[in-house]
Enzyme design. Structure first.
Site, PDB file in Angstrom:
ATOM      1  N   GLY A  50      37.025  32.045  39.778  1.00 20.29           N
ATOM      2  CA  GLY A  50      35.833  32.397  39.178  1.00 20.29           C
ATOM      3  C   GLY A  50      35.391  33.815  39.015  1.00 20.29           C
ATOM      4  N   CYS A  51      36.572  34.647  39.737  1.00 21.23           N
ATOM      5  CA  CYS A  51      36.256  36.097  39.541  1.00 21.23           C
ATOM      6  C   CYS A  51      37.052  36.775  38.519  1.00 21.23           C
ATOM      7  CB  CYS A  51      36.415  36.577  41.079  1.00 21.23           C
ATOM      8  SG  CYS A  51      35.273  36.341  42.155  1.00 21.23           S
TER       9      CYS A  51
END
Length: 137
Positions: A50-51
């Site tokens: 998710g980064c």
């Protein structure tokens, strides 16, 4: 809720500077102080999903309190993650659940600099910390 000593130090440092340029410099300095992860910790299993940038996170429970270590390939993200670690290290799993990420970065005067993707990434890091604290609680 009382803040960990590192978080108080961060708050005092960031509230003492006025301009965004000074805050940005301070943010980079916090990132540089982040201890390097050992190569064994920089594995896919420790990558935070998710980064946009690569962020590795490891956490260890020590006498009921969590200690996290992290690293990133991006300087700005390293600084933001260092400030997140300052806020959460030493907390119990229960206190970790109560951390308000937007409020913390707002107190530091950094919320306007958090683009949606950076904000999502930091939320993913915090969520990973919470997940780790549940699995080893």
């Amino acid at each position: 809720m009382s803040l960990p000593a590192d978080a108080l130090a961060a708050l005092q440092a960031f509230q003492a500077v006025g301009s965004w340029e000074q805050r940005a410099r301070l943010l980079m300095q916090w990132g540089e102080r982040l201890p390097a992860l050992v190569p064994e910790d920089k594995i896919d299993a420790n990558l935070v999903q998710g980064c946009e940038s690569l962020v590795w996170l490891v956490g260890r429970l020590h006498e009921g309190h969590w200690q996290f270590a992290a690293s990133s390939d991006a300087r700005l993200i390293r600084g933001l993650v260092a400030l997140l670690l300052a806020r959460v290290n030493g907390l119990s799993a229960h206190a970790l659940q109560a951390v308000d990420l937007p409020d913390w970065f707002n107190q530091l005067g950094l919320s306007r600099q958090l683009s949606p993707s950076r904000s999502n990434g930091l939320n993913a890091v915090l969520q990973r910390m919470r997940d780790l604290s549940h699995t080893q609680n």
